[in-house]
Design a protein around this motif. Structure first.
Motif, PDB file in Angstrom:
ATOM      1  N   TRP A  49      71.064  77.893  58.551  1.00 15.15           N
ATOM      2  CA  TRP A  49      70.408  79.198  58.604  1.00 15.15           C
ATOM      3  C   TRP A  49      69.271  79.326  57.597  1.00 15.15           C
ATOM      4  O   TRP A  49      68.329  80.082  57.823  1.00 15.15           O
ATOM      5  CB  TRP A  49      71.427  80.319  58.361  1.00 15.15           C
ATOM      6  CG  TRP A  49      72.456  80.441  59.448  1.00 15.15           C
ATOM      7  CD1 TRP A  49      72.456  79.795  60.655  1.00 15.15           C
ATOM      8  CD2 TRP A  49      73.636  81.244  59.423  1.00 15.15           C
ATOM      9  NE1 TRP A  49      73.563  80.135  61.383  1.00 15.15           N
ATOM     10  CE2 TRP A  49      74.317  81.033  60.659  1.00 15.15           C
ATOM     11  CE3 TRP A  49      74.201  82.107  58.494  1.00 15.15           C
ATOM     12  CZ2 TRP A  49      75.513  81.667  60.964  1.00 15.15           C
ATOM     13  CZ3 TRP A  49      75.399  82.739  58.799  1.00 15.15           C
ATOM     14  CH2 TRP A  49      76.044  82.525  60.031  1.00 15.15           C
ATOM     15  N   ARG A  50      69.381  78.601  56.478  1.00  9.72           N
ATOM     16  CA  ARG A  50      68.336  78.731  55.452  1.00  9.72           C
ATOM     17  C   ARG A  50      67.663  77.407  55.104  1.00  9.72           C
ATOM     18  O   ARG A  50      66.618  77.394  54.466  1.00  9.72           O
ATOM     19  CB  ARG A  50      68.934  79.354  54.182  1.00  9.72           C
ATOM     20  CG  ARG A  50      69.534  80.734  54.392  1.00  9.72           C
ATOM     21  CD  ARG A  50      69.805  81.436  53.072  1.00  9.72           C
ATOM     22  NE  ARG A  50      70.819  80.783  52.264  1.00  9.72           N
ATOM     23  CZ  ARG A  50      72.126  81.020  52.345  1.00  9.72           C
ATOM     24  NH1 ARG A  50      72.583  81.882  53.239  1.00  9.72           N
ATOM     25  NH2 ARG A  50      72.983  80.406  51.553  1.00  9.72           N
ATOM     26  N   GLY A  51      68.259  76.284  55.496  1.00  9.94           N
ATOM     27  CA  GLY A  51      67.672  74.986  55.200  1.00  9.94           C
ATOM     28  C   GLY A  51      66.522  74.661  56.136  1.00  9.94           C
ATOM     29  O   GLY A  51      66.343  75.285  57.185  1.00  9.94           O
ATOM     30  N   ARG A  52      65.745  73.673  55.778  1.00 11.20           N
ATOM     31  CA  ARG A  52      64.599  73.303  56.593  1.00 11.20           C
ATOM     32  C   ARG A  52      65.053  72.745  57.940  1.00 11.20           C
ATOM     33  O   ARG A  52      65.978  71.941  58.008  1.00 11.20           O
ATOM     34  CB  ARG A  52      63.764  72.249  55.873  1.00 11.20           C
ATOM     35  CG  ARG A  52      62.431  72.009  56.543  1.00 11.20           C
ATOM     36  CD  ARG A  52      61.697  70.881  55.873  1.00 11.20           C
ATOM     37  NE  ARG A  52      60.306  70.846  56.290  1.00 11.20           N
ATOM     38  CZ  ARG A  52      59.526  69.792  56.154  1.00 11.20           C
ATOM     39  NH1 ARG A  52      59.996  68.688  55.629  1.00 11.20           N
ATOM     40  NH2 ARG A  52      58.273  69.830  56.543  1.00 11.20           N
ATOM     41  N   ALA A  53      64.392  73.171  59.016  1.00 12.13           N
ATOM     42  CA  ALA A  53      64.743  72.731  60.362  1.00 12.13           C
ATOM     43  C   ALA A  53      63.574  71.999  61.002  1.00 12.13           C
ATOM     44  O   ALA A  53      62.432  72.447  60.935  1.00 12.13           O
ATOM     45  CB  ALA A  53      65.133  73.932  61.226  1.00 12.13           C
ATOM     46  N   LEU A  54      63.882  70.870  61.619  1.00 10.99           N
ATOM     47  CA  LEU A  54      62.913  70.137  62.422  1.00 10.99           C
ATOM     48  C   LEU A  54      63.471  70.088  63.836  1.00 10.99           C
ATOM     49  O   LEU A  54      64.575  69.586  64.054  1.00 10.99           O
ATOM     50  CB  LEU A  54      62.715  68.721  61.882  1.00 10.99           C
ATOM     51  CG  LEU A  54      62.241  68.611  60.430  1.00 10.99           C
ATOM     52  CD1 LEU A  54      62.202  67.151  59.999  1.00 10.99           C
ATOM     53  CD2 LEU A  54      60.876  69.252  60.259  1.00 10.99           C
ATOM     54  N   GLY A  55      62.734  70.636  64.796  1.00 13.18           N
ATOM     55  CA  GLY A  55      63.251  70.727  66.155  1.00 13.18           C
ATOM     56  C   GLY A  55      62.307  70.126  67.173  1.00 13.18           C
ATOM     57  O   GLY A  55      61.086  70.239  67.051  1.00 13.18           O
ATOM     58  N   VAL A  56      62.881  69.481  68.190  1.00 15.47           N
ATOM     59  CA  VAL A  56      62.069  68.873  69.242  1.00 15.47           C
ATOM     60  C   VAL A  56      62.711  69.144  70.598  1.00 15.47           C
ATOM     61  O   VAL A  56      63.911  69.401  70.704  1.00 15.47           O
ATOM     62  CB  VAL A  56      61.932  67.346  69.051  1.00 15.47           C
ATOM     63  CG1 VAL A  56      61.302  67.024  67.707  1.00 15.47           C
ATOM     64  CG2 VAL A  56      63.279  66.643  69.188  1.00 15.47           C
ATOM     65  N   SER A  57      61.879  69.054  71.624  1.00 17.38           N
ATOM     66  CA  SER A  57      62.370  69.163  72.988  1.00 17.38           C
ATOM     67  C   SER A  57      61.508  68.268  73.866  1.00 17.38           C
ATOM     68  O   SER A  57      60.283  68.239  73.715  1.00 17.38           O
ATOM     69  CB  SER A  57      62.309  70.614  73.478  1.00 17.38           C
ATOM     70  OG  SER A  57      62.997  70.755  74.711  1.00 17.38           O
ATOM     71  N   ALA A  58      62.147  67.525  74.764  1.00 13.79           N
ATOM     72  CA  ALA A  58      61.418  66.625  75.656  1.00 13.79           C
ATOM     73  C   ALA A  58      61.973  66.757  77.063  1.00 13.79           C
ATOM     74  O   ALA A  58      63.188  66.834  77.262  1.00 13.79           O
ATOM     75  CB  ALA A  58      61.535  65.179  75.172  1.00 13.79           C
ATOM     76  N   GLY A  59      61.078  66.794  78.037  1.00 13.97           N
ATOM     77  CA  GLY A  59      61.488  66.947  79.423  1.00 13.97           C
ATOM     78  C   GLY A  59      60.454  67.741  80.201  1.00 13.97           C
ATOM     79  O   GLY A  59      59.304  67.873  79.770  1.00 13.97           O
ATOM     80  N   PRO A  60      60.836  68.312  81.342  1.00 10.37           N
ATOM     81  CA  PRO A  60      59.856  68.964  82.216  1.00 10.37           C
ATOM     82  C   PRO A  60      59.341  70.316  81.737  1.00 10.37           C
ATOM     83  O   PRO A  60      58.312  70.789  82.223  1.00 10.37           O
ATOM     84  CB  PRO A  60      60.621  69.115  83.538  1.00 10.37           C
ATOM     85  CG  PRO A  60      62.060  69.195  83.125  1.00 10.37           C
ATOM     86  CD  PRO A  60      62.177  68.262  81.951  1.00 10.37           C
ATOM     87  N   LEU A  61      60.033  70.980  80.792  1.00 10.02           N
ATOM     88  CA  LEU A  61      59.618  72.318  80.373  1.00 10.02           C
ATOM     89  C   LEU A  61      58.289  72.282  79.626  1.00 10.02           C
ATOM     90  O   LEU A  61      58.032  71.387  78.822  1.00 10.02           O
ATOM     91  CB  LEU A  61      60.680  72.957  79.477  1.00 10.02           C
ATOM     92  CG  LEU A  61      62.052  73.224  80.100  1.00 10.02           C
ATOM     93  CD1 LEU A  61      62.938  73.970  79.115  1.00 10.02           C
ATOM     94  CD2 LEU A  61      61.926  74.000  81.402  1.00 10.02           C
ATOM     95  N   GLU A  62      57.463  73.287  79.882  1.00 11.05           N
ATOM     96  CA  GLU A  62      56.198  73.418  79.170  1.00 11.05           C
ATOM     97  C   GLU A  62      56.450  73.923  77.749  1.00 11.05           C
ATOM     98  O   GLU A  62      57.543  74.391  77.420  1.00 11.05           O
ATOM     99  CB  GLU A  62      55.268  74.378  79.917  1.00 11.05           C
ATOM    100  CG  GLU A  62      54.844  73.895  81.296  1.00 11.05           C
ATOM    101  CD  GLU A  62      53.936  72.672  81.238  1.00 11.05           C
ATOM    102  OE1 GLU A  62      53.322  72.436  80.170  1.00 11.05           O
ATOM    103  OE2 GLU A  62      53.844  71.956  82.250  1.00 11.05           O
ATOM    104  N   THR A  63      55.419  73.857  76.920  1.00  9.63           N
ATOM    105  CA  THR A  63      55.567  74.165  75.497  1.00  9.63           C
ATOM    106  C   THR A  63      56.123  75.564  75.253  1.00  9.63           C
ATOM    107  O   THR A  63      57.009  75.758  74.413  1.00  9.63           O
ATOM    108  CB  THR A  63      54.210  74.025  74.787  1.00  9.63           C
ATOM    109  OG1 THR A  63      53.703  72.713  75.007  1.00  9.63           O
ATOM    110  CG2 THR A  63      54.355  74.264  73.292  1.00  9.63           C
ATOM    111  N   GLU A  64      55.637  76.562  75.994  1.00  6.22           N
ATOM    112  CA  GLU A  64      56.071  77.936  75.741  1.00  6.22           C
ATOM    113  C   GLU A  64      57.557  78.124  76.020  1.00  6.22           C
ATOM    114  O   GLU A  64      58.293  78.701  75.210  1.00  6.22           O
ATOM    115  CB  GLU A  64      55.256  78.903  76.601  1.00  6.22           C
ATOM    116  CG  GLU A  64      55.618  80.364  76.353  1.00  6.22           C
ATOM    117  CD  GLU A  64      54.770  81.322  77.174  1.00  6.22           C
ATOM    118  OE1 GLU A  64      55.066  82.528  77.163  1.00  6.22           O
ATOM    119  OE2 GLU A  64      53.804  80.853  77.833  1.00  6.22           O
ATOM    120  N   GLU A  65      58.025  77.621  77.169  1.00  7.24           N
ATOM    121  CA  GLU A  65      59.428  77.814  77.536  1.00  7.24           C
ATOM    122  C   GLU A  65      60.355  77.007  76.632  1.00  7.24           C
ATOM    123  O   GLU A  65      61.373  77.514  76.149  1.00  7.24           O
ATOM    124  CB  GLU A  65      59.642  77.415  79.001  1.00  7.24           C
ATOM    125  CG  GLU A  65      61.019  77.779  79.528  1.00  7.24           C
ATOM    126  CD  GLU A  65      61.157  77.507  81.019  1.00  7.24           C
ATOM    127  OE1 GLU A  65      62.239  77.797  81.562  1.00  7.24           O
ATOM    128  OE2 GLU A  65      60.193  77.000  81.632  1.00  7.24           O
TER     129      GLU A  65
END
Length: 428
Positions: A197-213
Motif C-alpha cells: 500500500w505504501r511501498g514502491r510499485a512497478l506494474g506491467v500488463s501485456a496482451g490485447p488491451l490498449e494502454t487506457e484499459e
C-alpha cells in the motif's frame, strides 16, 4: 514491440507500463511491490499464503477460488522475488480479454476483483480468524524445516552463511524455520501495508488491451497513490584472502560451493555477465559440466547461483564421497582457464539457447510481461523497452569479451560439506 507508460502520480512513486499485442486473446498483469530493507523471506512467504485466504467481500479461500473460476478461469496469485539485497512481493494475474468474454460487465467485475485482491485482503481485517494464520505459519515452518533436511539445500544455506557472513545476501531467500515461528499477525499486517500500500510499485500488463484499459486495471491494483522509493542494493565486498570451510555434512555425497567475485574497478554489463557465466557453468554445455561430470566423472550435478547486483557467482556441486576438495580445485582452475580464452563455438551454443528462450517469451503475454517487468526493475523506462533488444545485446558479446569478464573473477571462499556414507554415480 514498444511499451507505453501509464500516468502515475509521482516520478518517485509507481511506474506502470502497458505493452499491447493484438496477437493474443489473453492478458497478463503483474505488479511488483518493493519490500522494506531487512525483511525476512519467511515473512513474505507467509504473506503469500495469507493473501490466498480471500478478500473482504469473499472472506474464505473457497469463495475466492470460486470467484476466479466464474471469471473464465481467472488465474492470479502471489510470489516472492529476490533481487540483490531487496525482496519484491509480486502479484500476477492472467485473464481473458473482456472483448472475448463478458464485455463491459466482465471488465467491471474483473477490475473490482483484482483491486480487492491487493487493496482488501481478508487477513487485514480485525475479524480475521487467527487460527488460520497459525495454520499457515505452522505449515511454512514445517516446509522450511523439511528443506533443511535436504543435504544440498542445507549445504548451500550453510555455505552462503559462512562465505557472505554479515551481508544481507547471506540469508536464505525463503527464510528459516525460526524466522517463520517468530512471526506475528500484527507485524505481518504492518509489513503488507508498508509493502503493497505504501511501498514502491512497478506494474506491467501485456496482451490485447490498449494502454487506457490496461492502465485502469493497473491503477486499480496499485491504488494510484504516490509512493516512496525502492531499496537499493550494494555489491558484495569480498575479503582480501580466500577463506576455506570444511564440515561433516552427512548424506551420501560431498557438497562443494565455490564463490567468485570480481576485483574492484571491473566493468561489465548484465548481458556480458550472463554470457560469461553461462559459458562457465550454465547447463550441460558449460565448462564445469564437461569438466567435473564428463572428464573427471565425479559429479552428480551442479548449479550456478549468480547475482549481477551483488557481483558474485557461486558454483554448487554434489560429488562422490571424498572428492569434494578435488572438485573445488577443478572449479577454481576452470575459472582461471576460461579467463584466458573462450571458444567461439561454446559461446555460440549459449547464444542459441538464449535466443530460443527470448523468442519463446516474446510469443506469449506472460513472457512479455515478465520481460517488461524486469526492464522496469533494472532501471529501464517504459518507452525504452524493446523485446528484441536482449537478442541483439547477446549477439554482440564476443568470445574475447566473455573471457575478459571471467578473468575479473577470483575465488574468495570455498566450502566443502563431507559425506557421511558411501555413494556412487548412476551408470551412463
Amino acid at each position: 514491440m514498444r511499451a507505453k507508460a501509464v500516468a502515475a502520480p509521482s516520478p518517485a512513486g509507481s511506474r506502470l507500463a502497458v505493452l499491447t499485442d493484438a496477437r493474443h486473446t489473453v492478458q497478463r498483469l503483474a505488479v511488483s511491490f518493493c519490500a522494506p530493507r531487512g525483511v525476512s523471506g519467511a515473512a513474505l512467504e507467509l504473506l503469500c499464503s495469507l493473501l490466498e485466504r480471500g478478500t473482504r467481500s469473499r472472506p474464505s479461500a473457497r469463495e475466492h477460488a470460486a470467484a476466479k473460476a466464474e471469471m473464465y478461469g481467472l488465474n492470479c496469485g502471489w510470489h516472492v522475488r529476490r533481487r540483490g539485497d531487496s525482496f519484491r512481493l509480486v502479484f500476477g494475474a492472467t485473464f481473458v480479454s473482456p472483448a472475448e468474454a463478458g464485455g463491459e460487465r466482465y471488465a467491471a467485475e474483473l477490475e473490482r476483483f483484482l483491486a480487492e485482491s491487493v487493496r482488501e485482503p481478508a487477513f487485514m481485517d480485525e475479524g480475521f480468524d487467527e487460527g488460520l494464520f497459525e495454520v499457515d505459519r505452522s505449515n511454512l515452518a514445517s516446509w522450511l524445516r523439511e528443506l533443511e533436511t535436504q543435504p544440498s539445500t542445507r549445504a548451500v544455506r550453510r555455505a552462503f552463511g559462512l562465505a557472505l557472513e554479515g551481508d544481507p545476501y547471506s540469508r536464505p531467500a525463503s527464510g528459516t524455520p525460526e524466522e517463520a515461528e517468530a512471526l506475528e499477525l500484527a507485524g505481518l499486517r504492518e509489513l503488507f501495508a508498508r509493502t503493497a500500500w505504501r511501498g514502491r510499485a512497478l506494474g506491467v500488463s501485456a496482451g490485447p488491451l490498449e494502454t487506457e484499459e490496461a492502465g485502469r486495471l493497473l491503477l486499480a491494483v496499485t491504488g494510484g497513490e504516490a509512493r516512496g522509493r525502492g531499496t537499493r542494493w550494494r555489491p558484495f565486498e569480498p575479503p582480501e584472502r580466500k577463506r576455506r570451510f570444511r564440515e561433516e555434512g552427512g548424506g551420501e555425497s560431498d557438497h562443494v560451493v565455490v564463490f567468485f567475485a570480481p576485483g574492484r574497478g571491473a566493468r561489465f554489463t548484465r548481458t556480458e555477465f550472463a554470457a560469461a557465466m553461462g559459458v562457465f557453468a550454465t547447463g550441460s554445455s558449460s565448462r564445469i559440466f564437461r569438466s567435473i561430470r564428463e572428464e573427471m566423472g565425479i559429479a552428480y550435478g551442479h548449479e550456478l547461483i549468480r547475482s549481477f547486483e551483488k557481483r558474485i557467482a557461486a558454483v554448487h556441486s554434489a560429488v562422490l564421497p571424498g572428492r569434494g576438495e578435488d572438485a573445488a580445485a577443478r572449479i577454481e582452475r576452470e575459472m582461471e582457464e576460461a579467463g584466458r580464452g573462450v571458444d567461439a563455438e561454446e559461446l555460440a551454443v549459449l547464444k542459441r539457447e538464449s535466443a530460443a528462450n527470448v523468442l519463446k517469451r516474446l510469443d506469449s503475454p506472460g513472457g512479455l510481461a515478465e520481460m517488461l517487468l524486469y526492464h522496469l526493475e533494472t532501471g529501464g523506462k517504459a518507452e525504452g523497452f524493446d523485446g528484441e533488444a536482449p537478442l541483439r545485446r547477446m549477439e554482440r558479446v564476443r568470445p574475447e569479451r566473455a573471457a575478459r569478464v571471467l578473468s575479473y573473477f577470483r575465488a574468495f571462499a570455498v566450502y566443502v560439506s563431507a559425506a557421511g556414507g558411501e555413494g556412487s554415480l548412476p551408470e551412463r
